[in-house]
Design an enzyme around this catalytic site. Structure first.
Site, PDB file in Angstrom:
ATOM      1  N   GLU A   8      -0.555  -4.570  11.617  1.00 30.20           N
ATOM      2  CA  GLU A   8       0.187  -4.133  10.441  1.00 30.20           C
ATOM      3  C   GLU A   8       1.669  -4.464  10.614  1.00 30.20           C
ATOM      4  O   GLU A   8       2.371  -4.755   9.653  1.00 30.20           O
ATOM      5  CB  GLU A   8      -0.012  -2.642  10.194  1.00 30.20           C
ATOM      6  CG  GLU A   8       0.521  -2.197   8.841  1.00 30.20           C
ATOM      7  CD  GLU A   8       0.027  -0.815   8.472  1.00 30.20           C
ATOM      8  OE1 GLU A   8      -0.883  -0.720   7.623  1.00 30.20           O
ATOM      9  OE2 GLU A   8       0.529   0.162   9.040  1.00 30.20           O
ATOM     10  N   CYS A  19       5.770   6.091   4.532  1.00 33.80           N
ATOM     11  CA  CYS A  19       4.536   5.412   4.117  1.00 33.80           C
ATOM     12  C   CYS A  19       3.945   6.028   2.850  1.00 33.80           C
ATOM     13  O   CYS A  19       3.025   5.480   2.251  1.00 33.80           O
ATOM     14  CB  CYS A  19       3.506   5.449   5.236  1.00 33.80           C
ATOM     15  SG  CYS A  19       4.039   4.492   6.658  1.00 33.80           S
ATOM     16  N   HIS A  32       3.408  -5.045   3.705  1.00 32.27           N
ATOM     17  CA  HIS A  32       3.293  -5.470   5.101  1.00 32.27           C
ATOM     18  C   HIS A  32       2.852  -6.924   5.138  1.00 32.27           C
ATOM     19  O   HIS A  32       2.135  -7.393   4.245  1.00 32.27           O
ATOM     20  CB  HIS A  32       2.229  -4.651   5.847  1.00 32.27           C
ATOM     21  CG  HIS A  32       2.620  -3.232   6.077  1.00 32.27           C
ATOM     22  ND1 HIS A  32       3.504  -2.846   7.056  1.00 32.27           N
ATOM     23  CD2 HIS A  32       2.235  -2.094   5.450  1.00 32.27           C
ATOM     24  CE1 HIS A  32       3.644  -1.534   7.033  1.00 32.27           C
ATOM     25  NE2 HIS A  32       2.899  -1.043   6.055  1.00 32.27           N
ATOM     26  N   ASP A  50      -4.888 -10.689  -0.333  1.00 26.37           N
ATOM     27  CA  ASP A  50      -3.564 -11.305  -0.280  1.00 26.37           C
ATOM     28  C   ASP A  50      -2.793 -11.106  -1.587  1.00 26.37           C
ATOM     29  O   ASP A  50      -3.319 -11.341  -2.675  1.00 26.37           O
ATOM     30  CB  ASP A  50      -3.701 -12.804   0.013  1.00 26.37           C
ATOM     31  CG  ASP A  50      -2.358 -13.441   0.326  1.00 26.37           C
ATOM     32  OD1 ASP A  50      -1.495 -12.785   0.939  1.00 26.37           O
ATOM     33  OD2 ASP A  50      -2.176 -14.620  -0.060  1.00 26.37           O
ATOM     34  N   HIS A  51      -1.556 -10.649  -1.450  1.00 24.50           N
ATOM     35  CA  HIS A  51      -0.661 -10.384  -2.585  1.00 24.50           C
ATOM     36  C   HIS A  51      -1.202  -9.315  -3.530  1.00 24.50           C
ATOM     37  O   HIS A  51      -0.892  -9.313  -4.725  1.00 24.50           O
ATOM     38  CB  HIS A  51      -0.323 -11.681  -3.343  1.00 24.50           C
ATOM     39  CG  HIS A  51       0.666 -12.528  -2.617  1.00 24.50           C
ATOM     40  ND1 HIS A  51       0.344 -13.232  -1.483  1.00 24.50           N
ATOM     41  CD2 HIS A  51       1.974 -12.760  -2.836  1.00 24.50           C
ATOM     42  CE1 HIS A  51       1.416 -13.866  -1.049  1.00 24.50           C
ATOM     43  NE2 HIS A  51       2.429 -13.600  -1.841  1.00 24.50           N
ATOM     44  N   HIS A 109       4.909   0.014  -0.564  1.00 23.41           N
ATOM     45  CA  HIS A 109       5.697  -0.836   0.327  1.00 23.41           C
ATOM     46  C   HIS A 109       4.760  -1.897   0.877  1.00 23.41           C
ATOM     47  O   HIS A 109       3.533  -1.732   0.854  1.00 23.41           O
ATOM     48  CB  HIS A 109       6.340  -0.015   1.458  1.00 23.41           C
ATOM     49  CG  HIS A 109       5.324   0.605   2.362  1.00 23.41           C
ATOM     50  ND1 HIS A 109       4.715   1.814   2.080  1.00 23.41           N
ATOM     51  CD2 HIS A 109       4.769   0.197   3.525  1.00 23.41           C
ATOM     52  CE1 HIS A 109       3.850   2.106   3.031  1.00 23.41           C
ATOM     53  NE2 HIS A 109       3.857   1.137   3.922  1.00 23.41           N
ATOM     54  N   HIS A 166       0.835  -1.197   0.000  1.00 22.33           N
ATOM     55  CA  HIS A 166       0.000   0.000   0.000  1.00 22.33           C
ATOM     56  C   HIS A 166       0.877   1.257   0.000  1.00 22.33           C
ATOM     57  O   HIS A 166       2.100   1.200   0.083  1.00 22.33           O
ATOM     58  CB  HIS A 166      -0.990   0.012   1.186  1.00 22.33           C
ATOM     59  CG  HIS A 166      -0.389   0.311   2.515  1.00 22.33           C
ATOM     60  ND1 HIS A 166      -1.129   0.624   3.623  1.00 22.33           N
ATOM     61  CD2 HIS A 166       0.901   0.326   2.938  1.00 22.33           C
ATOM     62  CE1 HIS A 166      -0.336   0.843   4.649  1.00 22.33           C
ATOM     63  NE2 HIS A 166       0.893   0.663   4.271  1.00 22.33           N
TER      64      HIS A 166
HETATM   65 NI    NI Z   1       2.572   0.862   5.468  1.00 23.13          NI
END
Ligand code: NI
Length: 135
Positions: free
Chosen positions: A125, A34, A42, A80-81, A40, A15
């Site tokens: 997160e 961020c 998580h 997911d992914h 990036h 995200h």
């Molecule tokens: Ni983040």
């Protein structure tokens, strides 16, 4: 008497925190790393908790096999992914912060779980940062 059962799940997603109404400078100032333009990732950890009375015929609050399937089909398949900003329509106009992701997951699960049962969603997160939502 009510009791709570919980199921853990996991998904990886990318995200970027970015407010389209702000300048690049302001986004950078408020969101820092961020806001990085190329996104990036998580490793999100999810804990879904369901509270209710025990069904005397099964001894269950909810069939955990069913709950596992709902989380897999409705949440993991969507997230997911994925790149949350680009791949999940909900986040094209909603900042995919942990808070907003947690509420998004809650709303999906709420539609799929018996309304007699209380629902709570906790989303990690990072191992140290987590949010929790229930109504
Ligand atoms: Ni983040």
């Amino acid at each position: 008497m009510e009791i709570t059962v919980s199921r853990k799940a996991h998904f990886n997603a990318a995200h970027r925190l970015h407010n389209k109404n702000w300048s690049d400078e302001k986004n950078q100032k408020i969101f820092g790393k961020c806001n990085y333009q190329n996104y990036h990732g998580h490793n999100y950890e999810l804990i879904v908790s369901v509270t209710g009375k025990i069904n005397p015929e099964t001894g269950y609050v909810i069939d955990m096999g069913e709950l596992k399937k709902i989380i897999k089909n409705e949440v993991e398949e969507r997230l997911d992914h994925k790149n949350l900003n680009l791949d999940v329509p909900h986040f094209s106009n909603t900042i995919p912060s942990a808070e907003n992701i947690c509420i998004f997951i809650y709303d999906i699960l709420r539609d799929n779980i018996d309304s007699q049962l209380k629902l709570s969603v906790r989303l990690y997160e990072t191992p140290r940062n987590f949010v929790e939502y229930s109504v």
